[in-house]
Design an enzyme around this catalytic site. Structure first.
Site, PDB file in Angstrom:
ATOM      1  N   ARG A 188       0.812  -1.223   0.000  1.00  0.00           N
ATOM      2  CA  ARG A 188       0.000   0.000   0.000  1.00  0.00           C
ATOM      3  C   ARG A 188       0.846   1.273   0.000  1.00  0.00           C
ATOM      4  O   ARG A 188       0.318   2.368  -0.187  1.00  0.00           O
ATOM      5  CB  ARG A 188      -0.954  -0.005   1.192  1.00  0.00           C
ATOM      6  N   LYS A 212       8.599  -1.132   2.827  1.00  0.00           N
ATOM      7  CA  LYS A 212       7.928  -0.205   3.747  1.00  0.00           C
ATOM      8  C   LYS A 212       8.811   0.226   4.919  1.00  0.00           C
ATOM      9  O   LYS A 212       8.869   1.412   5.244  1.00  0.00           O
ATOM     10  CB  LYS A 212       6.658  -0.871   4.266  1.00  0.00           C
ATOM     11  N   GLN A 253      12.297 -15.067   6.844  1.00  0.00           N
ATOM     12  CA  GLN A 253      11.055 -15.843   6.859  1.00  0.00           C
ATOM     13  C   GLN A 253      10.725 -16.137   5.394  1.00  0.00           C
ATOM     14  O   GLN A 253      10.364 -15.235   4.645  1.00  0.00           O
ATOM     15  CB  GLN A 253       9.916 -15.033   7.514  1.00  0.00           C
ATOM     16  N   ASN A 297      34.963  39.823   7.657  1.00  0.00           N
ATOM     17  CA  ASN A 297      33.698  40.374   7.168  1.00  0.00           C
ATOM     18  C   ASN A 297      33.596  40.086   5.674  1.00  0.00           C
ATOM     19  O   ASN A 297      34.471  40.466   4.905  1.00  0.00           O
ATOM     20  CB  ASN A 297      33.641  41.874   7.404  1.00  0.00           C
TER      21      ASN A 297
HETATM   22  C1  UD1 Z   1      -1.546  -7.986  14.065  1.00  0.00           C
HETATM   23  C2  UD1 Z   1      -2.074  -8.739  15.275  1.00  0.00           C
HETATM   24  C3  UD1 Z   1      -3.350  -8.032  15.758  1.00  0.00           C
HETATM   25  C4  UD1 Z   1      -3.076  -6.587  16.071  1.00  0.00           C
HETATM   26  C5  UD1 Z   1      -2.447  -5.902  14.870  1.00  0.00           C
HETATM   27  C6  UD1 Z   1      -1.997  -4.520  15.241  1.00  0.00           C
HETATM   28  C7  UD1 Z   1      -1.455 -11.071  14.944  1.00  0.00           C
HETATM   29  C8  UD1 Z   1      -1.972 -12.400  14.559  1.00  0.00           C
HETATM   30  N1  UD1 Z   1      -2.364 -10.089  14.910  1.00  0.00           N
HETATM   31  O1  UD1 Z   1      -2.506  -8.109  13.059  1.00  0.00           O
HETATM   32  O2  UD1 Z   1      -3.846  -8.685  16.911  1.00  0.00           O
HETATM   33  O3  UD1 Z   1      -4.267  -5.937  16.449  1.00  0.00           O
HETATM   34  O4  UD1 Z   1      -1.304  -6.621  14.411  1.00  0.00           O
HETATM   35  O5  UD1 Z   1      -1.616  -3.820  14.098  1.00  0.00           O
HETATM   36  O6  UD1 Z   1      -0.322 -10.934  15.339  1.00  0.00           O
HETATM   37  N2  UD1 Z   1       4.540 -10.332   9.644  1.00  0.00           N
HETATM   38  C9  UD1 Z   1       5.583 -11.110   9.215  1.00  0.00           C
HETATM   39  N3  UD1 Z   1       5.352 -12.335   8.721  1.00  0.00           N
HETATM   40  C10 UD1 Z   1       4.118 -12.865   8.620  1.00  0.00           C
HETATM   41  C11 UD1 Z   1       3.026 -12.066   9.028  1.00  0.00           C
HETATM   42  C12 UD1 Z   1       3.266 -10.817   9.543  1.00  0.00           C
HETATM   43  O7  UD1 Z   1       6.734 -10.670   9.291  1.00  0.00           O
HETATM   44  O8  UD1 Z   1       4.000 -13.992   8.177  1.00  0.00           O
HETATM   45  C13 UD1 Z   1       4.786  -9.001  10.169  1.00  0.00           C
HETATM   46  C14 UD1 Z   1       4.189  -7.923   9.294  1.00  0.00           C
HETATM   47  O9  UD1 Z   1       5.132  -7.467   8.355  1.00  0.00           O
HETATM   48  C15 UD1 Z   1       3.841  -6.835  10.275  1.00  0.00           C
HETATM   49  C16 UD1 Z   1       3.535  -7.605  11.543  1.00  0.00           C
HETATM   50  O10 UD1 Z   1       4.140  -8.881  11.423  1.00  0.00           O
HETATM   51  O11 UD1 Z   1       4.938  -5.976  10.546  1.00  0.00           O
HETATM   52  C17 UD1 Z   1       2.040  -7.754  11.771  1.00  0.00           C
HETATM   53  O12 UD1 Z   1       1.462  -8.449  10.709  1.00  0.00           O
HETATM   54  P1  UD1 Z   1       0.107  -8.003  10.055  1.00  0.00           P
HETATM   55  O13 UD1 Z   1      -0.203  -8.896   8.930  1.00  0.00           O
HETATM   56  O14 UD1 Z   1       0.095  -6.537   9.795  1.00  0.00           O
HETATM   57  O15 UD1 Z   1      -0.875  -8.361  11.233  1.00  0.00           O
HETATM   58  P2  UD1 Z   1      -2.283  -7.736  11.498  1.00  0.00           P
HETATM   59  O16 UD1 Z   1      -3.294  -8.526  10.757  1.00  0.00           O
HETATM   60  O17 UD1 Z   1      -2.233  -6.280  11.338  1.00  0.00           O
END
Ligand code: UD1
Ligand code: MG
Length: 455
Positions: free
Chosen positions: A23, A30, A83, A368
């Protein structure tokens, strides 16, 4: 808990930096986007360091050498883990399994796209662990909870976190949300994480399920509260701008608390490393780029732009001045309006008051420099230096063609083009001689008398 007690507990910070950030609509990942001139990733790394983390593990997406490089730049001892598949936040943390397995008292899990969490908040999460919790989650109450995980509490204890997509209507009515960051007791972290499955709507391994795991194992889970501002996550350029404005506000307040006067704080912009001394006065509409130090009692007048510059004690800058990297102003020096200075030392009490360009120069004390003076430092290929000895006086509108040295106490006549060194205390004139033709104008007008003037 005191900092001392905290520092006796060994702490690992696991920073999740694998976000794609589509996004952002950017060629850059990002977490490399900047707030206050520093990447969000580096903000998080600095903050956990300040909270006393002994080791840092950064989890990146596959092929993200740029993110690895930035992590190492910001935290040279960071261990980098990849990962390979994006299977959820718990799965991401487990990419750093080898680091966690080394054995720590506290394991902090952070998101690199959440750059404003303070060391104090990380400290509170650690305190909860020190007081016996196996897990501490960071809670907040957003204006609109949709999309966030909900913190489910029973009798003041955190019992579970339910992702929005998995939540019932009743659970969705809960306003206390999960910020995402978490602290896990090192002794149980791996067993909790490894017990997490992916039986949920998104078929992801949720870090949030560590709460239910901890409860099942008979441990306590705790919630630490933060403000929505502090836990702001950045997913697009609009949230990036919101993060920037929160950060700027913090910098302004810190500068004022430390003894600087900002007449119109909302119009002054800082970089993360800007340092202002006491009794510094900053007028409206000033921008500090990276690497600026302003010493005690200096004044930065309105509409000035500084970057990589040092402003000595009691010096004055602007209005409308531009200090570029390597501009070092001595004590009480004065740089006035429409003056640009780059890679130059300006001695104590020296004055460059109006309309000048000074680059690659050293200007002695008390010099100066008259209006419109230019150091001609560039021939299209190389840069050359100009040296001006203490107490010299450069007349207005002079061009100093570098490399050139003006001796101490020398004068340069106005409008000179100086191409040769000038001896100390000499007068250099490098301009056409003035000639005068008596009565010339009278004869000219007489010769044209009676002729119509072209319009
Ligand atoms: C997550 C939380 C949610 C919280 C929210 C706050 C979980 C399951 N949920 O949800 O409870 O309210 O953040 O913003 O943790 N990431 C990885 N690898 C992955 C998945 C995610 O590195 O496989 C990283 C993402 O880049 C990000 C962070 O973990 O920085 C959170 O992941 P995201 O997918 O944004 O989780 P949310 O659904 O926002
Ligand atoms: Mg998110």
């Amino acid at each position: 808990m005191s900092l001392n007690e905290q520092s006796s507990r060994r702490c690992l910070a696991v920073v999740l930096a694998a976000g794609e950030g589509t996004r952002m609509k950017s060629a850059r990942p990002k977490v490399l986007h900047e707030v206050g001139g520093r990447s969000m990733l580096a903000h998080v790394l600095a903050s956990v360091r300040a909270a006393g983390a002994d080791a840092v593990a950064v989890v990146i997406g596959p092929g993200r050498q740029d993110v690895a490089d930035e992590a190492r730049r910001a935290a040279p001892d960071a261990a980098i883990f990849v990962q390979t598949e994006r299977l959820g936040t718990a799965h991401a943390v487990l990419a750093a399994r080898d680091a966690i397995a080394r054995g720590y008292d506290d394991v902090l899990v952070l998101f690199a796209d959440t750059p404003l969490v303070t060391p104090e908040t990380f400290g509170s999460l650690r305190t909860a662990l020190a007081q016996g919790a196996a897990l501490a989650a960071l809670g907040f109450e957003p204006p609109d909870p949709a999309g966030y995980g909900r913190l489910l509490m029973v009798g003041g204890e955190l019992t579970d976190i339910r992702e929005h997509k998995d939540a019932s209507e009743d659970e969705r009515a809960v306003r206390l949300c999960n910020a995402g960051l978490m602290a896990l007791a090192g002794s149980s972290a791996l067993s909790l994480l490894e017990g997490i499955g992916n039986a949920n709507v998104q078929k992801e391994f949720y870090l949030t399920d560590a709460v239910a795991q901890a409860r099942r194992a008979g441990h306590r889970a705790h919630v630490v509260l933060a403000s929505s501002e502090e836990v702001l996550g950045v997913n697009d350029r609009i949230q990036l701008a919101t993060a920037e404005s929160i950060f700027q506000q913090r910098m302004r307040l810190a500068a004022m608390r430390d003894g600087a006067t900002l007449i119109a704080p909302d119009t002054v912009f800082f970089s993360h490393d800007t340092r202002l001394g006491r009794d510094v006065l900053v007028e409206p509409h000033v921008v500090f780029g990276l690497g600026c130090v302003v010493e005690d009692g200096a004044v930065v007048h309105a509409f000035s732009h500084l970057e990589g510059a040092t402003v000595g004690e009691g010096a004055t800058v602007g209005p409308y001045a531009r200090l570029r990297p390597g501009a070092n102003l001595g004590v009480g020096a004065k740089v006035g309006n429409f003056v640009e200075i780059k890679a130059s030392d300006v001695g104590a009490g020296a004055k460059i008051s109006h309309l000048s360009y000074v680059g690659d120069a050293s200007i002695g004390a008390g010099v100066n420099i008259g209006a419109g003076t230019i150091t001609c430092n560039y021939d299209g290929f190389d840069k050359f230096r100009t040296e001006i000895g203490a107490g010299a006086f450069i007349g207005s509108n002079s061009s100093l063609v570098a490399p050139v040295k003006i001796g101490e106490g020398a004068f340069v006549g106005s409008g000179s083009v100086v191409t040769k060194d000038v001896s100390p205390d000499a007068l250099a004139l490098g301009r056409g001689h003035q000639v005068e033709k008596a009565g010339w104008a009278h004869h000219f007008r007489a010769a044209h008398a009676g002729r119509p003037k072209k319009r």
